[in-house]
Design a protein around this motif. Structure first.
Motif, PDB file in Angstrom:
ATOM      1  N   MET A  14       0.586  -1.473  -0.007  1.00 13.44           N
ATOM      2  CA  MET A  14       0.005  -0.278  -0.226  1.00 13.44           C
ATOM      3  C   MET A  14       0.815   1.049   0.365  1.00 13.44           C
ATOM      4  N   PHE A  15       1.798   1.194   1.008  1.00  9.82           N
ATOM      5  CA  PHE A  15       2.936   1.811   0.748  1.00  9.82           C
ATOM      6  C   PHE A  15       3.193   2.635  -0.978  1.00  9.82           C
ATOM      7  N   VAL A  16       4.069   1.482  -1.194  1.00  6.83           N
ATOM      8  CA  VAL A  16       4.637   1.863  -2.428  1.00  6.83           C
ATOM      9  C   VAL A  16       3.525   1.637  -3.535  1.00  6.83           C
ATOM     10  N   SER A  17       2.633   1.377  -3.391  1.00  6.72           N
ATOM     11  CA  SER A  17       1.353   1.876  -4.660  1.00  6.72           C
ATOM     12  C   SER A  17       0.872   3.419  -4.495  1.00  6.72           C
ATOM     13  N   PHE A  18       1.626   4.198  -3.126  1.00  8.78           N
ATOM     14  CA  PHE A  18       0.896   5.337  -2.952  1.00  8.78           C
ATOM     15  C   PHE A  18       1.869   6.459  -3.424  1.00  8.78           C
ATOM     16  N   ALA A  19       3.490   5.354  -3.441  1.00  9.55           N
ATOM     17  CA  ALA A  19       3.869   6.484  -3.106  1.00  9.55           C
ATOM     18  C   ALA A  19       4.736   6.576  -4.856  1.00  9.55           C
ATOM     19  N   VAL A  20       3.821   5.460  -5.707  1.00  7.87           N
ATOM     20  CA  VAL A  20       4.420   5.808  -6.744  1.00  7.87           C
ATOM     21  C   VAL A  20       2.852   6.608  -7.827  1.00  7.87           C
ATOM     22  N   LEU A  21       1.863   6.236  -6.791  1.00 11.74           N
ATOM     23  CA  LEU A  21       0.832   7.259  -7.429  1.00 11.74           C
ATOM     24  C   LEU A  21       1.106   8.590  -6.484  1.00 11.74           C
ATOM     25  N   PHE A  22       1.482   8.851  -5.798  1.00  8.15           N
ATOM     26  CA  PHE A  22       1.888  10.481  -5.477  1.00  8.15           C
ATOM     27  C   PHE A  22       3.343  10.936  -6.307  1.00  8.15           C
ATOM     28  N   PHE A  23       4.228  10.089  -6.669  1.00  9.30           N
ATOM     29  CA  PHE A  23       5.703  10.461  -7.015  1.00  9.30           C
ATOM     30  C   PHE A  23       4.547  10.577  -8.852  1.00  9.30           C
ATOM     31  N   LYS A  27       4.759  14.512 -10.884  1.00  4.87           N
ATOM     32  CA  LYS A  27       5.235  14.826 -11.624  1.00  4.87           C
ATOM     33  C   LYS A  27       4.328  15.126 -13.242  1.00  4.87           C
ATOM     34  N   TRP A  28       3.601  14.574 -12.812  1.00  2.00           N
ATOM     35  CA  TRP A  28       2.972  15.212 -13.411  1.00  2.00           C
ATOM     36  C   TRP A  28       1.192  15.216 -13.629  1.00  2.00           C
ATOM     37  N   GLY A  29       0.871  14.846 -13.004  1.00  6.86           N
ATOM     38  CA  GLY A  29      -0.864  15.130 -12.355  1.00  6.86           C
ATOM     39  C   GLY A  29      -0.724  16.699 -11.292  1.00  6.86           C
ATOM     40  N   TRP A  30      -0.145  16.949 -10.627  1.00  9.35           N
ATOM     41  CA  TRP A  30       0.414  18.554 -10.080  1.00  9.35           C
ATOM     42  C   TRP A  30       0.597  19.416 -11.137  1.00  9.35           C
ATOM     43  N   PRO A  31       1.182  19.540 -11.733  1.00  8.89           N
ATOM     44  CA  PRO A  31       1.814  20.399 -12.397  1.00  8.89           C
ATOM     45  C   PRO A  31       0.259  20.776 -12.659  1.00  8.89           C
ATOM     46  N   VAL A  32       0.068  20.345 -14.096  1.00 12.52           N
ATOM     47  CA  VAL A  32      -1.074  20.027 -15.087  1.00 12.52           C
ATOM     48  C   VAL A  32      -2.331  20.954 -13.746  1.00 12.52           C
ATOM     49  N   ILE A  33      -2.812  20.282 -12.658  1.00 14.13           N
ATOM     50  CA  ILE A  33      -3.620  20.582 -11.678  1.00 14.13           C
ATOM     51  C   ILE A  33      -3.243  22.069 -11.229  1.00 14.13           C
ATOM     52  N   MET A  34      -1.752  22.422 -11.350  1.00 19.69           N
ATOM     53  CA  MET A  34      -1.936  23.931 -11.069  1.00 19.69           C
ATOM     54  C   MET A  34      -1.439  24.937 -12.137  1.00 19.69           C
ATOM     55  N   LYS A  35      -1.254  24.394 -12.940  1.00 16.95           N
ATOM     56  CA  LYS A  35      -1.491  25.064 -13.912  1.00 16.95           C
ATOM     57  C   LYS A  35      -2.862  25.226 -14.217  1.00 16.95           C
ATOM     58  N   GLY A  36      -3.950  25.129 -14.183  1.00 21.13           N
ATOM     59  CA  GLY A  36      -5.587  24.694 -14.624  1.00 21.13           C
ATOM     60  C   GLY A  36      -6.117  25.699 -13.163  1.00 21.13           C
ATOM     61  N   VAL A  37      -5.524  25.606 -11.737  1.00 18.96           N
ATOM     62  CA  VAL A  37      -5.780  26.387 -11.327  1.00 18.96           C
ATOM     63  C   VAL A  37      -5.256  28.114 -11.019  1.00 18.96           C
ATOM     64  N   SER A  38      -3.719  28.591 -12.010  1.00 16.99           N
ATOM     65  CA  SER A  38      -3.504  29.449 -12.354  1.00 16.99           C
ATOM     66  C   SER A  38      -4.139  29.725 -13.080  1.00 16.99           C
ATOM     67  N   ASP A  39      -4.982  29.380 -14.268  1.00 17.03           N
ATOM     68  CA  ASP A  39      -5.475  29.739 -15.983  1.00 17.03           C
ATOM     69  C   ASP A  39      -6.651  30.379 -14.526  1.00 17.03           C
TER      70      ASP A  39
END
Length: 165
Positions: A14-23, A27-39
């Motif tokens: 569960m920790f490994v899958s959380f870490a992979v999902l978090f990574f 890496k790819w989700g958070w910038p898109v979300i932040m870019k959307g929020v910024s836009d």
């Protein structure tokens, strides 16, 4: 109680899958979300700025409209004053012209009356002199029937003519 106490392997995976999902999200989700929020924030900021500009333009347009209305009212008042002056001037000119025309008519009537009076006086004199001559002619005829009276009249006229010369 196994449901309440998880195994070490389950926790590890569960920790490994959380870490992979978090990574992946980091890496790819958070910038898109932040870019959307910024836009979205930029879009909201632009909307607020546009609304402020529109409000300023509306206020400015109202001020200009008020200026134009005030100017139009002032011009209307000026035009009404000018029209009133022109009306008064036209009435005064018409009154002056009417008085002048009335004076001319009165003067012409006075002259006409004076001429007619003089003509009447002249006609009266002519008629009176005609009557006087007729009367004198009749009187002289009656008195001149006698030859002595005729001689006396001729002699007196001749004497008067000699005295004058």
């Amino acid at each position: 109680m196994e449901l309440f106490t998880p195994d070490f392997g389950l926790v590890f995976w569960m920790f490994v899958s959380f870490a992979v999902l978090f990574f992946i999200l980091w890496k790819w989700g958070w910038p898109v979300i932040m870019k959307g929020v910024s836009d979205r924030a930029d879009l909201i900021d632009k909307g607020v700025e546009y609304a402020q500009n529109a409000k300023q333009q509306l206020d400015h347009a109202r001020e200009e409209a008020d200026k134009y209305i005030a100017d139009a009212r002032r011009q209307q008042a000026d035009m009404l004053r000018e029209a009133d002056k022109m009306k008064s001037q036209i009435i005064e000119e018409a009154r002056t012209a009417a008085q002048s025309e009335a004076k001319k008519v009165m003067d012409a009537a006075k002259v006409s009356i004076e001429q007619e009076r003089k003509q009447a006086e002249q006609q009266f004199r002519n008629e009176v002199s005609s009557f006087a001559l007729d009367i004198a002619q009749k009187v002289v005829r009656n008195e001149m029937k006698d030859e002595k009276a005729q001689e006396k009249l001729v002699n007196s006229l001749l004497d008067e003519m000699e005295k004058q010369n």
